[in-house]
Scaffold this motif. Structure first.
Motif, PDB file in Angstrom:
ATOM      1  N   THR A   1      35.879  13.872  -1.811  1.00  0.00           N
ATOM      2  CA  THR A   1      36.783  13.603  -2.917  1.00  0.00           C
ATOM      3  C   THR A   1      36.932  14.860  -3.737  1.00  0.00           C
ATOM      4  OG1 THR A   1      34.989  12.967  -4.389  1.00  0.00           O
ATOM      5  CG2 THR A   1      35.918  11.235  -2.995  1.00  0.00           C
ATOM      6  N   PRO A   2      37.996  14.999  -4.508  1.00  0.00           N
ATOM      7  CA  PRO A   2      38.136  16.187  -5.345  1.00  0.00           C
ATOM      8  C   PRO A   2      36.948  16.392  -6.273  1.00  0.00           C
ATOM      9  CG  PRO A   2      40.219  14.988  -5.207  1.00  0.00           C
ATOM     10  CD  PRO A   2      39.181  14.138  -4.538  1.00  0.00           C
ATOM     11  N   ALA A   3      36.383  15.292  -6.838  1.00  0.00           N
ATOM     12  CA  ALA A   3      35.250  15.452  -7.751  1.00  0.00           C
ATOM     13  C   ALA A   3      34.037  15.984  -7.028  1.00  0.00           C
ATOM     14  CB  ALA A   3      34.937  14.115  -8.413  1.00  0.00           C
ATOM     15  N   ALA A   4      33.769  15.444  -5.815  1.00  0.00           N
ATOM     16  CA  ALA A   4      32.603  15.906  -5.064  1.00  0.00           C
ATOM     17  C   ALA A   4      32.773  17.345  -4.636  1.00  0.00           C
ATOM     18  CB  ALA A   4      32.383  15.011  -3.849  1.00  0.00           C
ATOM     19  N   ALA A   5      33.976  17.709  -4.235  1.00  0.00           N
ATOM     20  CA  ALA A   5      34.218  19.087  -3.820  1.00  0.00           C
ATOM     21  C   ALA A   5      34.022  20.046  -4.972  1.00  0.00           C
ATOM     22  CB  ALA A   5      35.620  19.218  -3.249  1.00  0.00           C
ATOM     23  N   ALA A   6      34.523  19.676  -6.147  1.00  0.00           N
ATOM     24  CA  ALA A   6      34.387  20.563  -7.295  1.00  0.00           C
ATOM     25  C   ALA A   6      32.920  20.750  -7.662  1.00  0.00           C
ATOM     26  CB  ALA A   6      35.160  19.992  -8.482  1.00  0.00           C
ATOM     27  N   ALA A   7      32.124  19.673  -7.490  1.00  0.00           N
ATOM     28  CA  ALA A   7      30.713  19.762  -7.834  1.00  0.00           C
ATOM     29  C   ALA A   7      29.992  20.775  -6.962  1.00  0.00           C
ATOM     30  CB  ALA A   7      30.054  18.391  -7.691  1.00  0.00           C
TER      31      ALA A   7
ATOM     32  N   ALA B   1      22.996  24.532 -21.483  1.00  0.00           N
ATOM     33  CA  ALA B   1      24.349  24.240 -20.997  1.00  0.00           C
ATOM     34  C   ALA B   1      24.269  23.837 -19.533  1.00  0.00           C
ATOM     35  CB  ALA B   1      25.250  25.463 -21.162  1.00  0.00           C
ATOM     36  N   THR B   2      25.384  23.373 -19.008  1.00  0.00           N
ATOM     37  CA  THR B   2      25.457  23.080 -17.577  1.00  0.00           C
ATOM     38  C   THR B   2      25.473  24.387 -16.795  1.00  0.00           C
ATOM     39  OG1 THR B   2      27.876  23.097 -17.468  1.00  0.00           O
ATOM     40  CG2 THR B   2      26.803  21.019 -18.077  1.00  0.00           C
ATOM     41  N   ASN B   3      25.148  24.296 -15.514  1.00  0.00           N
ATOM     42  CA  ASN B   3      25.215  25.485 -14.665  1.00  0.00           C
ATOM     43  C   ASN B   3      26.605  26.096 -14.675  1.00  0.00           C
ATOM     44  OD1 ASN B   3      22.546  25.369 -14.022  1.00  0.00           O
ATOM     45  ND2 ASN B   3      22.827  24.728 -11.898  1.00  0.00           N
ATOM     46  N   TYR B   4      27.622  25.243 -14.635  1.00  0.00           N
ATOM     47  CA  TYR B   4      28.999  25.739 -14.660  1.00  0.00           C
ATOM     48  C   TYR B   4      29.249  26.539 -15.938  1.00  0.00           C
ATOM     49  CZ  TYR B   4      34.100  25.736 -14.669  1.00  0.00           C
ATOM     50  OH  TYR B   4      35.410  26.119 -14.712  1.00  0.00           O
ATOM     51  N   ALA B   5      28.799  26.015 -17.086  1.00  0.00           N
ATOM     52  CA  ALA B   5      29.033  26.691 -18.364  1.00  0.00           C
ATOM     53  C   ALA B   5      28.245  27.995 -18.464  1.00  0.00           C
ATOM     54  CB  ALA B   5      28.674  25.759 -19.519  1.00  0.00           C
ATOM     55  N   HIS B   6      27.022  28.016 -17.925  1.00  0.00           N
ATOM     56  CA  HIS B   6      26.242  29.257 -17.938  1.00  0.00           C
ATOM     57  C   HIS B   6      26.968  30.364 -17.179  1.00  0.00           C
ATOM     58  CE1 HIS B   6      22.681  28.088 -20.084  1.00  0.00           C
ATOM     59  NE2 HIS B   6      22.342  27.124 -19.231  1.00  0.00           N
ATOM     60  N   VAL B   7      27.531  30.025 -16.014  1.00  0.00           N
ATOM     61  CA  VAL B   7      28.269  31.023 -15.243  1.00  0.00           C
ATOM     62  C   VAL B   7      29.503  31.481 -16.003  1.00  0.00           C
ATOM     63  CG1 VAL B   7      29.605  31.413 -13.124  1.00  0.00           C
ATOM     64  CG2 VAL B   7      27.416  30.218 -13.012  1.00  0.00           C
ATOM     65  N   ALA B   8      30.237  30.516 -16.574  1.00  0.00           N
ATOM     66  CA  ALA B   8      31.451  30.855 -17.319  1.00  0.00           C
ATOM     67  C   ALA B   8      31.148  31.765 -18.503  1.00  0.00           C
ATOM     68  CB  ALA B   8      32.143  29.580 -17.785  1.00  0.00           C
ATOM     69  N   ALA B   9      29.954  31.597 -19.118  1.00  0.00           N
ATOM     70  CA  ALA B   9      29.576  32.400 -20.284  1.00  0.00           C
ATOM     71  C   ALA B   9      28.957  33.738 -19.910  1.00  0.00           C
ATOM     72  CB  ALA B   9      28.606  31.615 -21.159  1.00  0.00           C
ATOM     73  N   GLY B  10      28.754  33.982 -18.624  1.00  0.00           N
ATOM     74  CA  GLY B  10      28.194  35.262 -18.199  1.00  0.00           C
ATOM     75  C   GLY B  10      26.689  35.333 -18.236  1.00  0.00           C
ATOM     76  N   ARG B  11      26.023  34.181 -18.362  1.00  0.00           N
ATOM     77  CA  ARG B  11      24.555  34.176 -18.378  1.00  0.00           C
ATOM     78  C   ARG B  11      23.958  33.989 -16.984  1.00  0.00           C
ATOM     79  NH1 ARG B  11      25.920  31.188 -23.183  1.00  0.00           N
ATOM     80  NH2 ARG B  11      25.861  29.209 -22.050  1.00  0.00           N
ATOM     81  N   ALA B  12      24.792  33.630 -16.021  1.00  0.00           N
ATOM     82  CA  ALA B  12      24.327  33.371 -14.654  1.00  0.00           C
ATOM     83  C   ALA B  12      25.461  33.707 -13.694  1.00  0.00           C
ATOM     84  CB  ALA B  12      23.882  31.920 -14.503  1.00  0.00           C
ATOM     85  N   HIS B  13      25.128  33.723 -12.416  1.00  0.00           N
ATOM     86  CA  HIS B  13      26.125  34.029 -11.394  1.00  0.00           C
ATOM     87  C   HIS B  13      25.911  33.112 -10.199  1.00  0.00           C
ATOM     88  CE1 HIS B  13      22.578  36.501 -10.466  1.00  0.00           C
ATOM     89  NE2 HIS B  13      22.935  36.402  -9.189  1.00  0.00           N
TER      90      HIS B  13
ATOM     91  N   VAL C   1      28.740  20.783 -12.873  1.00  0.00           N
ATOM     92  CA  VAL C   1      28.649  20.381 -14.279  1.00  0.00           C
ATOM     93  C   VAL C   1      27.599  19.302 -14.486  1.00  0.00           C
ATOM     94  CG1 VAL C   1      31.048  20.988 -14.748  1.00  0.00           C
ATOM     95  CG2 VAL C   1      30.497  18.682 -13.959  1.00  0.00           C
ATOM     96  N   PHE C   2      26.815  18.995 -13.434  1.00  0.00           N
ATOM     97  CA  PHE C   2      25.833  17.924 -13.545  1.00  0.00           C
ATOM     98  C   PHE C   2      24.411  18.427 -13.779  1.00  0.00           C
ATOM     99  CE2 PHE C   2      29.188  16.505 -10.533  1.00  0.00           C
ATOM    100  CZ  PHE C   2      29.812  15.601 -11.382  1.00  0.00           C
ATOM    101  N   VAL C   3      24.131  19.677 -13.471  1.00  0.00           N
ATOM    102  CA  VAL C   3      22.797  20.246 -13.662  1.00  0.00           C
ATOM    103  C   VAL C   3      22.792  21.055 -14.960  1.00  0.00           C
ATOM    104  CG1 VAL C   3      21.025  21.761 -12.718  1.00  0.00           C
ATOM    105  CG2 VAL C   3      22.409  20.356 -11.180  1.00  0.00           C
ATOM    106  N   THR C   4      21.822  20.774 -15.815  1.00  0.00           N
ATOM    107  CA  THR C   4      21.722  21.444 -17.117  1.00  0.00           C
ATOM    108  C   THR C   4      20.381  22.172 -17.220  1.00  0.00           C
ATOM    109  OG1 THR C   4      23.133  19.808 -18.202  1.00  0.00           O
ATOM    110  CG2 THR C   4      21.696  21.123 -19.622  1.00  0.00           C
ATOM    111  N   HIS C   5      20.417  23.405 -17.744  1.00  0.00           N
ATOM    112  CA  HIS C   5      19.208  24.189 -17.975  1.00  0.00           C
ATOM    113  C   HIS C   5      19.292  24.874 -19.333  1.00  0.00           C
ATOM    114  CE1 HIS C   5      17.106  23.890 -14.166  1.00  0.00           C
ATOM    115  NE2 HIS C   5      18.214  24.166 -13.507  1.00  0.00           N
ATOM    116  N   THR C   6      18.119  25.209 -19.859  1.00  0.00           N
ATOM    117  CA  THR C   6      18.031  26.101 -21.013  1.00  0.00           C
ATOM    118  C   THR C   6      17.624  27.477 -20.527  1.00  0.00           C
ATOM    119  OG1 THR C   6      17.421  24.310 -22.524  1.00  0.00           O
ATOM    120  CG2 THR C   6      16.889  26.562 -23.218  1.00  0.00           C
ATOM    121  N   LEU C   7      18.381  28.492 -20.921  1.00  0.00           N
ATOM    122  CA  LEU C   7      18.079  29.880 -20.566  1.00  0.00           C
ATOM    123  C   LEU C   7      17.664  30.648 -21.807  1.00  0.00           C
ATOM    124  CD1 LEU C   7      20.953  30.818 -18.064  1.00  0.00           C
ATOM    125  CD2 LEU C   7      18.629  30.065 -17.554  1.00  0.00           C
TER     126      LEU C   7
END
Length: 493
Positions: A33-39, A437-449, A469-475
């Motif tokens: 599904t589009p949601a699963a693919a995006a994840a 933040a979520t893993n997606y947000a960390h990458v978008a913010a430049g804190r991860a790749h 967007v389902f996995v969240t961590h504190t960096l």
């Protein structure tokens, strides 16, 4: 019922009988599904064109990819999905490492009862028609969306996707600079459903010129340049017989105007014999990869090494990383396109030997045949030392920098880039800062790749899990640009 709808329904029914042998060896994968693919790092795109072939478009592009990067189109096999090909083929790893986007077209049972690309149907595999036209519309959409370099567009596929790859190279040599056919069929081997199964078990015994004429007839009047073609085939493939690889070699060497005697041969991992056919300038135009004992599937080689890739699954076979060698052949690693036959390997043992507040020292093992080395910092070449050590100067205190090293031969041709290492300079007075933040947000913010669908903290390179967007961590950031996972005991500000 309208005639066009009736024809498509008849094609779906007949395809079951024609392609039963092909699908029998491919495990069924549920459609993503589009949601699963995006994840998983994939995104679905709609509205990419008139879509005459009724395909779905999925794509993966690394975060922060600049305009002007190459584009690869990857076509799945029967009963597979774009998501399965993204997950197992290994292409996302090199999209991250070398910097390019990947489009994953997906067909469905609405087109073909076994979800095969219709490589045998003139309504779908010829210029300006059906599925072939839809794929080219995806290329144009990707060029507009990502700013992809139209001179560096490549297509690859497995099985029925390999057959469609050959057809696309023949119909659109002005679009694709190179192709890679894995366990596939020669271009225009079959032009009807009745002839398709005969191609799989043994294509017609045509001369190289006759095979070449099928390519030349797909886009009359076109005289080049022609795509560079890699051909992957297992010697124990009883679904798409090895005779197809021979026909593909004859077809594309004839198109290039070169003979069928290899310019060179060598042995690679996975019981693989590579045969190289050079063009008039001495650069590889066609390469064949024959894998002794391998059955029907795409060669992958799971692992963390620079030349490893992919995941073993149904018809993703643990032998050799075909994506790596294909990418080098195309020049995606920064080398000369077609230069994979004698390209220098990646320097091993690249490491950070020391840092100060303004310097970072590197070392690596010598590469036989290297006249010099190219050192890249954050993707930009900064030095060309002849020794196997280098000290970068003028850096900012408390900052993380990424480095790769490439061997350069006496003719100035760049080899394969090394694995990336990170050096963090000392000093800096910025106090530790925490971000949740979520893993997606960390990458978008430049804190991860990202790499291969996973997220890694910048600086420490700690694995944070899947890019979604389902996995969240504190960096925790300390010093600047260096992040570590701190899911407890770190308060965000």
């Amino acid at each position: 019922m309208r005639p066009s709808i009736l024809r498509r329904l008849l094609r779906r029914v007949a395809s079951t009988a024609v392609l039963g042998l092909l699908a029998a060896t491919l495990g069924t994968t549920a459609a993503a599904t589009p949601a699963a693919a995006a994840a998983g790092g994939l995104q679905q795109f709609t509205g990419f064109g008139s879509n005459p072939g009724n395909l779905q478009m999925y794509a993966y592009t690394p975060a922060g990819l600049p305009a002007g990067a190459p584009l690869v189109v990857a076509l799945h096999g029967c009963t597979q999905t774009a998501s399965a090909y993204y997950t197992n083929s290994g292409w996302p790893k090199f999209a991250d490492t070398w910097g390019f986007s990947v489009v994953f077209p997906q067909t469905t049972s609405a087109n073909n009862s076994l979800s095969c690309f219709n490589w045998f149907d003139p309504a779908d595999d010829t210029r300006g028609r059906g599925e072939a036209a839809s794929v080219v519309q995806m290329v144009e959409y990707a060029k507009q969306t990502y700013g992809s370099d139209g001179r560096r567009v490549y297509v690859t596929g497995l099985s029925a996707g390999g057959g469609m790859t050959a057809d696309l190279l023949a119909a659109y040599p002005d679009v694709f600079a190179g192709g890679s056919v894995a366990s596939g069929l020669p271009a225009q081997c079959a032009t009807s459903q009745a002839a398709a199964s005969g191609c799989q078990t043994g294509p017609q015994k045509l001369t190289p010129a006759q095979w070449g004429d099928k390519v030349r007839g797909a886009y009359p009047g076109y005289s080049g340049p022609w795509p560079r073609v890699a051909i992957w085939q297992g010697t124990s493939d009883y679904t798409v017989y090895p005779a197809n690889a021979t026909a593909l070699r004859d077809q594309w060497t004839n198109v290039w105007g070169i003979g069928q005697t290899p310019s060179s041969t060598d042995t690679l991992p996975g019981n693989t014999t590579r045969s190289v056919y050079d063009d008039a300038s001495g650069n590889p135009a066609v390469e064949t990869y024959s894998l002794s004992g391998m059955g029907h599937g795409l060669p992958v080689s799971p692992g963390s090494g620079a030349q490893n890739c992919g995941t073993t699954a149904a018809y993703f076979l643990n032998t050799i990383c075909s994506a790596y060698y294909t990418g080098v052949f195309w020049g995606l690693d920064g080398g000369t396109p077609g230069g994979g036959g004698d390209q220098l390997p990646a320097p091993a043992g690249v490491s950070v030997t020391g840092t100060t507040d303004t310097t970072a020292a590197l070392s690596w093992k010598a590469v036989e045949g290297a006249a010099s080395y190219a050192v890249h910092r954050n993707g930009t070449k900064i030095a060309s030392p002849t020794a196997t050590t280098y000290t970068d100067t003028g850096l900012t205190a408390g900052t993380a920098y990424r480095y790769t090293v490439t061997a350069i031969d006496a003719e100035g041709t760049a080899g394969t880039a090394s694995a990336q290492v990170t050096a963090t300079t000392t000093g800096g007075s910025t106090p530790a800062t925490c971000y949740s933040a979520t893993n997606y947000a960390h990458v978008a913010a430049g804190r991860a790749h990202t790499s291969g669908g996973y997220v890694y903290a910048n600086g420490s390179d700690q694995n944070m899990g899947l890019y979604n967007v389902f996995v969240t961590h504190t960096l925790k950031e300390s010093p600047a640009g260096h992040f570590v996972i701190a899911d407890s005991g770190c308060t965000t500000g």
